[in-house]
Design a protein around this motif. Structure first.
Motif, PDB file in Angstrom:
ATOM      1  N   UNK A  55       0.778  -1.225   0.000  1.00 22.97           N
ATOM      2  CA  UNK A  55       0.000   0.000   0.000  1.00 22.97           C
ATOM      3  C   UNK A  55       0.809   1.274   0.000  1.00 22.97           C
ATOM      4  N   UNK A  56       2.116   1.162  -0.193  1.00 18.61           N
ATOM      5  CA  UNK A  56       2.946   2.361  -0.270  1.00 18.61           C
ATOM      6  C   UNK A  56       2.921   2.923  -1.692  1.00 18.61           C
ATOM      7  N   UNK A  57       3.216   4.187  -1.824  1.00 18.79           N
ATOM      8  CA  UNK A  57       3.389   4.788  -3.138  1.00 18.79           C
ATOM      9  C   UNK A  57       4.744   5.491  -3.203  1.00 18.79           C
ATOM     10  N   UNK A  58       4.888   6.567  -2.443  1.00 20.37           N
ATOM     11  CA  UNK A  58       6.169   7.261  -2.402  1.00 20.37           C
ATOM     12  C   UNK A  58       7.161   6.417  -1.611  1.00 20.37           C
ATOM     13  N   UNK A  59       8.342   6.166  -2.185  1.00 21.89           N
ATOM     14  CA  UNK A  59       9.325   5.275  -1.558  1.00 21.89           C
ATOM     15  C   UNK A  59      10.664   5.990  -1.452  1.00 21.89           C
ATOM     16  N   UNK A  60      11.289   5.834  -0.297  1.00 23.55           N
ATOM     17  CA  UNK A  60      12.595   6.432  -0.012  1.00 23.55           C
ATOM     18  C   UNK A  60      13.679   5.354  -0.036  1.00 23.55           C
ATOM     19  N   UNK A  61      14.774   5.640  -0.716  1.00 22.08           N
ATOM     20  CA  UNK A  61      15.966   4.790  -0.705  1.00 22.08           C
ATOM     21  C   UNK A  61      17.103   5.672  -0.215  1.00 22.08           C
ATOM     22  N   UNK A  62      17.557   5.445   1.016  1.00 21.21           N
ATOM     23  CA  UNK A  62      18.487   6.405   1.614  1.00 21.21           C
ATOM     24  C   UNK A  62      19.953   5.986   1.476  1.00 21.21           C
ATOM     25  N   UNK A  63      20.811   6.992   1.655  1.00 22.49           N
ATOM     26  CA  UNK A  63      22.250   6.804   1.825  1.00 22.49           C
ATOM     27  C   UNK A  63      22.879   5.988   0.690  1.00 22.49           C
ATOM     28  N   UNK A  64      22.821   6.509  -0.535  1.00 21.23           N
ATOM     29  CA  UNK A  64      23.353   5.770  -1.679  1.00 21.23           C
ATOM     30  C   UNK A  64      23.988   6.714  -2.687  1.00 21.23           C
TER      31      UNK A  64
ATOM     32  N   UNK B 219      19.164   2.873  -9.395  1.00 26.31           N
ATOM     33  CA  UNK B 219      17.797   3.114  -8.936  1.00 26.31           C
ATOM     34  C   UNK B 219      17.023   4.002  -9.898  1.00 26.31           C
ATOM     35  N   UNK B 220      17.754   4.808 -10.663  1.00 30.60           N
ATOM     36  CA  UNK B 220      17.103   5.674 -11.638  1.00 30.60           C
ATOM     37  C   UNK B 220      16.403   4.913 -12.738  1.00 30.60           C
ATOM     38  N   UNK B 221      16.767   3.653 -12.935  1.00 26.05           N
ATOM     39  CA  UNK B 221      16.106   2.841 -13.955  1.00 26.05           C
ATOM     40  C   UNK B 221      14.642   2.613 -13.640  1.00 26.05           C
ATOM     41  N   UNK B 222      14.249   2.856 -12.400  1.00 30.46           N
ATOM     42  CA  UNK B 222      12.840   2.723 -12.018  1.00 30.46           C
ATOM     43  C   UNK B 222      12.251   4.071 -11.602  1.00 30.46           C
TER      44      UNK B 222
END
Length: 305
Positions: free
Chosen positions: A272-281, A287-290
């Motif tokens: 049920x999430x939409x906005x997703x955070x990927x930290x410290x990278x 990740x930009x491929x998605x």
């Protein structure tokens, strides 16, 4: 002025100060302070301070001390340091740092790091502005402003880059599945491929009862060997979070990492999430491929006490 030890009883006032001082893109809310600071097992109340004027909090510092001496001997983290806008450049930030450092030094702490703590509010020193870097340098911190890294964000609902990713060739060789209690297999994989912090964080998450639906495993097709893992979570502000994520060295370089990332993002969508955070990278292209793009920029800062 009144100086106090930081206490969860003041979380409402602290949250209001953060909302009025820290840009909203950092999501430092009352709920985030409650979950990521006060309720965290590593929160160090002895070295966390606040300063008040006429009943109003005008600044505070929150500190964590790792609970694994083997991996993090003599270390502590500044989880957050905030001073009210109107009270900045008056020395309160420096005084908060000095009080914290004095306490930590008496506790035997030898190295103090900005951010990068478990369940962190900040992945390092945020913004990387000349003013902020200058403040920490003035207080004898080593600041690596030229080596930046990012928190990335993107959306997983109605994302064609996820929905249209070709999975068939990968599913012929691997299986991505939600964790189902295979603790021994997961920890054996981590001991082999990612010993240290990642293994320790997963051990803590399992011990604390992390929902199985928030852990993804990558298996060989016969589902006899774990070859990758990904940790997911629900942020207190409603976002999802992904990471850490890693796959076995022997299968890297053929696109399987993108496949596993895609399946993990799909699981966050299922949650049920939409906005997703990927930290410290620094892996912006991966990740930009998605569709994930830098939302916040950081650099490292630390001090030997």
């Amino acid at each position: 002025m009144e100086w106090r030890k930081l206490t969860p009883n003041d979380v409402k006032e602290l949250g209001e100060l953060c909302q009025n001082t820290i840009p909203s893109r950092y999501y430092v809310t009352e709920a985030a302070l409650e979950q990521k600071l006060f309720q965290h097992r590593c929160f160090c109340k002895e070295a966390s301070y606040s300063v008040w004027d006429d009943g109003e909090c005008i600044g505070f510092v929150g500190v964590k001390i790792p609970d694994c001496e083997e991996l993090f001997s003599g270390m502590a983290w500044i989880s957050i340091l905030v001073v009210k806008k109107e009270e900045q450049r008056k020395g309160y930030g420096t005084l908060l740092l000095e009080k914290t450092q004095k306490t930590l030094k008496a506790m035997g702490i030898q190295k103090l790091i900005v951010g990068q703590d478990f369940s962190c509010l900040f992945s390092g020193l945020p913004e990387v502005t000349e003013e902020l870097c200058g403040f920490f340098r003035k207080n004898d911190f080593m600041v690596s402003a030229e080596c930046v890294y990012y928190d990335l964000e993107g959306e997983v609902q109605d994302n064609p880059l996820i929905e249209e990713f070709a999975v068939a060739e990968f599913e012929a060789r691997w299986k991505a599945a939600v964790y189902d209690g295979e603790e021994n297999e997961l920890l054996a994989f981590l001991e082999c491929e990612f010993p240290g912090r990642w293994k320790y964080e997963v051990e803590c998450a399992l011990r604390e009862g992390k929902p199985h639906e928030e852990i993804m495993l990558l298996w060989d097709k016969a589902q006899t060997e774990v070859q990758g893992f990904c940790m997911l979570s629900k942020e207190p502000d409603g976002r999802g979070k992904l990471g850490p994520i890693g796959i076995a060295e022997k299968i890297r370089g053929n696109g399987v990492g993108e496949f596993f990332l895609c399946k993990s993002l799909q699981q966050l969508k299922n949650l049920g999430r939409n906005r997703v955070n990927i930290d410290w990278t620094i892996l912006t292209k991966f990740y930009g491929k998605f569709g994930f793009v830098p939302e916040r920029t950081y650099c490292g800062a630390y001090k030997e006490l």
